[in-house]
Design an enzyme around this catalytic site. Structure first.
Site, PDB file in Angstrom:
ATOM      1  N   ARG A 100       0.772  -1.222  -0.116  1.00 25.09           N
ATOM      2  CA  ARG A 100       0.015   0.014  -0.046  1.00 25.09           C
ATOM      3  C   ARG A 100       0.954   1.141  -0.046  1.00 25.09           C
ATOM      4  NH1 ARG A 100      -4.939   1.914   3.823  1.00 25.09           N
ATOM      5  NH2 ARG A 100      -5.758   0.540   2.192  1.00 25.09           N
ATOM      6  N   HIS A 127      -7.570   0.899  -6.135  1.00 22.08           N
ATOM      7  CA  HIS A 127      -7.827   0.118  -4.888  1.00 22.08           C
ATOM      8  C   HIS A 127      -8.111  -1.297  -5.344  1.00 22.08           C
ATOM      9  CE1 HIS A 127      -7.964  -0.904  -0.720  1.00 22.08           C
ATOM     10  NE2 HIS A 127      -8.745  -0.227  -0.415  1.00 22.08           N
ATOM     11  N   GLN A 130     -10.256  -3.849  -2.762  1.00 25.98           N
ATOM     12  CA  GLN A 130     -11.406  -3.214  -2.119  1.00 25.98           C
ATOM     13  C   GLN A 130     -12.677  -3.519  -3.289  1.00 25.98           C
ATOM     14  OE1 GLN A 130     -12.046  -1.561   0.808  1.00 25.98           O
ATOM     15  NE2 GLN A 130     -14.159  -2.013   0.083  1.00 25.98           N
ATOM     16  N   ASP A 219     -17.389   7.291  -0.713  1.00 26.64           N
ATOM     17  CA  ASP A 219     -16.213   7.108   0.005  1.00 26.64           C
ATOM     18  C   ASP A 219     -15.797   8.365   0.538  1.00 26.64           C
ATOM     19  OD1 ASP A 219     -13.668   6.372   0.972  1.00 26.64           O
ATOM     20  OD2 ASP A 219     -12.823   6.151  -1.150  1.00 26.64           O
ATOM     21  N   CYS A 259     -16.269   1.903   1.312  1.00 25.27           N
ATOM     22  CA  CYS A 259     -15.247   0.975   1.394  1.00 25.27           C
ATOM     23  C   CYS A 259     -14.653   1.028   3.017  1.00 25.27           C
ATOM     24  CB  CYS A 259     -14.075   1.334   0.516  1.00 25.27           C
ATOM     25  SG  CYS A 259     -13.528   3.300   0.876  1.00 25.27           S
ATOM     26  N   ARG A 287     -12.937  -8.365   2.736  1.00 27.84           N
ATOM     27  CA  ARG A 287     -11.752  -8.236   2.440  1.00 27.84           C
ATOM     28  C   ARG A 287     -10.647  -9.137   2.778  1.00 27.84           C
ATOM     29  NH1 ARG A 287      -9.723  -2.673   1.975  1.00 27.84           N
ATOM     30  NH2 ARG A 287      -8.044  -4.098   1.381  1.00 27.84           N
TER      31      ARG A 287
HETATM   32  N1   CP Z   1     -11.012  -0.001   2.857  1.00 30.59           N
HETATM   33  C1   CP Z   1      -9.649   0.182   3.356  1.00 30.59           C
HETATM   34  O1   CP Z   1      -8.679  -0.209   2.344  1.00 30.59           O
HETATM   35  O2   CP Z   1      -9.386   0.466   4.839  1.00 30.59           O
HETATM   36  P1   CP Z   1      -8.127   0.635   5.330  1.00 30.59           P
HETATM   37  O3   CP Z   1      -7.605   2.016   4.929  1.00 30.59           O
HETATM   38  O4   CP Z   1      -8.363   0.738   6.824  1.00 30.59           O
HETATM   39  O5   CP Z   1      -7.136  -0.582   5.192  1.00 30.59           O
HETATM   40  N1  NVA Z   2     -10.205   6.783  -0.992  1.00 33.87           N
HETATM   41  C1  NVA Z   2      -9.745   6.203   0.339  1.00 33.87           C
HETATM   42  C2  NVA Z   2      -9.671   4.824   0.289  1.00 33.87           C
HETATM   43  C3  NVA Z   2      -9.393   4.366   1.868  1.00 33.87           C
HETATM   44  C4  NVA Z   2      -9.649   3.002   2.098  1.00 33.87           C
HETATM   45  C5  NVA Z   2      -8.314   6.819   0.464  1.00 33.87           C
HETATM   46  O1  NVA Z   2      -7.297   6.421  -0.445  1.00 33.87           O
HETATM   47  O2  NVA Z   2      -7.891   7.231   1.711  1.00 33.87           O
END
Ligand code: CP
Ligand code: NVA
Length: 303
Positions: A100, A127, A130, A219, A259, A287
């Site tokens: 990530r 993502h 997700q 989101d 999400c 997930r």
């Molecule tokens: N939805 C998601 O990816 O959550 P986190 O950012 O907590 O991993």
């Molecule tokens: N769009 C959000 C998703 C978090 C899971 C971000 O990138 O922060």
């Protein structure tokens, strides 16, 4: 070269079907041998996380593997050494890399130079874990359909780009209600529009986006790395809040998705998030199952 999941478009429609079938078997506990036995998985995080971190750290041992949590404090990806060299070194130790981070180019480069699969756990661009987990959640909750209608209201961010990626591989009617300057990635939109089996609508009108939809999704308005723009984005996106009034425009059977993490009272109201149509915590649970399926699927392709 091993197969990776840098974006959903790395997989074909047939492979996605296999992945969702595998996920269903994972969830039922039908995969009893430990397919990650003897393998370690590097879990690299240069952004914060609850769901992604915990679901990988729980899922990897459930498959017999060993997760190694690494942050940018240690590896300083692309700074301390090249991403390519980090990929070559990690491949000598671990059976799979999950990452990530901010830049999609770092994930792409890792996948290019690693001799093990790389799984994208979120970048500024996409993502994939997700949205694959979310589609699986839709399959669980909705009646079968050849082309679901998914409406997204809010910021045109990484999650939206992954929905568009999904629409470029499988049939989907995907409607985005967003402001003129919060649109998703233009090349990803073009790719989704090129799938003749999908229908992509981008509108400034939230009611038009949500009208008759099977799924209403939102989101946060400011993603990780953009929190300094939170107030500016809130001004632009206020009319796209997912509240009970907007939800009335969706199909009566519609489910509500997010999400998470949510900023309750901003992009979604408590009433909707805690309401009977919300499946947000099922998404969070899935997930775990989808990521286990993704890891096993990619490692199986190497055999
Ligand atoms: N939805 C998601 O990816 O959550 P986190 O950012 O907590 O991993
Ligand atoms: N769009 C959000 C998703 C978090 C899971 C971000 O990138 O922060």
């Amino acid at each position: 070269m091993p197969r990776s999941l840098t974006q959903i478009t790395d997989l074909s429609a047939a492979e996605l079907k296999q992945l969702f079938d595998l996920c269903a078997r994972m969830k039922k506990g039908e995969i009893t041998p430990k397919p990650l036995s003897g393998k370690s998985v590097a879990c690299i995080f240069t952004k914060e996380s609850l769901r992604t971190r915990i679901s990988f750290e729980v899922g990897i041992p459930e498959l017999g593997g060993h997760p190694i949590y690494v942050t940018d404090r240690e590896i300083k990806l692309g700074e301390r050494e090249s991403v390519a060299d980090a990929a070559r070194v990690l491949s000598r130790y671990v059976g799979l890399i999950m990452i990530r981070t901010f830049k999609q180019s770092h994930v792409d480069e890792l996948a290019r130079y690693a001799s093990v699969p790389v799984v994208n756990g979120l970048t500024d661009l996409v993502h994939p874990c997700q949205v694959l987990g979310d589609y699986f959640t839709m399959l669980e909750h909705l009646q079968p359909s050849d082309r679901y209608k998914v409406a997204y209201v809010g910021d045109g961010n990484n999650v939206v780009n992954s929905w568009l990626n999904l629409a470029s591989v499988i049939p989907l009617e995907f409607r985005i209600g967003t402001a003129a300057d919060t649109q998703p990635d233009s090349s990803i939109i073009a790719k989704a529009k090129a799938n003749p089996d999908s229908r992509i609508v981008i509108t400034g009108d939230p009611v038009e986006a949500v009208s008759g939809a099977d799924v209403v999704y939102t989101d946060v308005w400011a993603s990780m790395g953009q929190k300094d723009q939170a107030e500016e984005k809130a001004k632009k996106l206020r009319k796209y809040q997912l509240n009970s009034e907007l939800l009335k425009a969706a199909a009566p059977h519609a489910i509500v998705m997010h999400c998470l993490p949510a900023e309750r009272g901003r992009e979604i109201t408590d009433e909707v998030m805690d309401g009977p149509q919300s499946v947000v915590f099922d998404e969070a649970e899935n997930r775990l199952h989808i990521q286990k399926a993704i890891m096993v699927f990619l490692l199986d392709l190497m055999k």
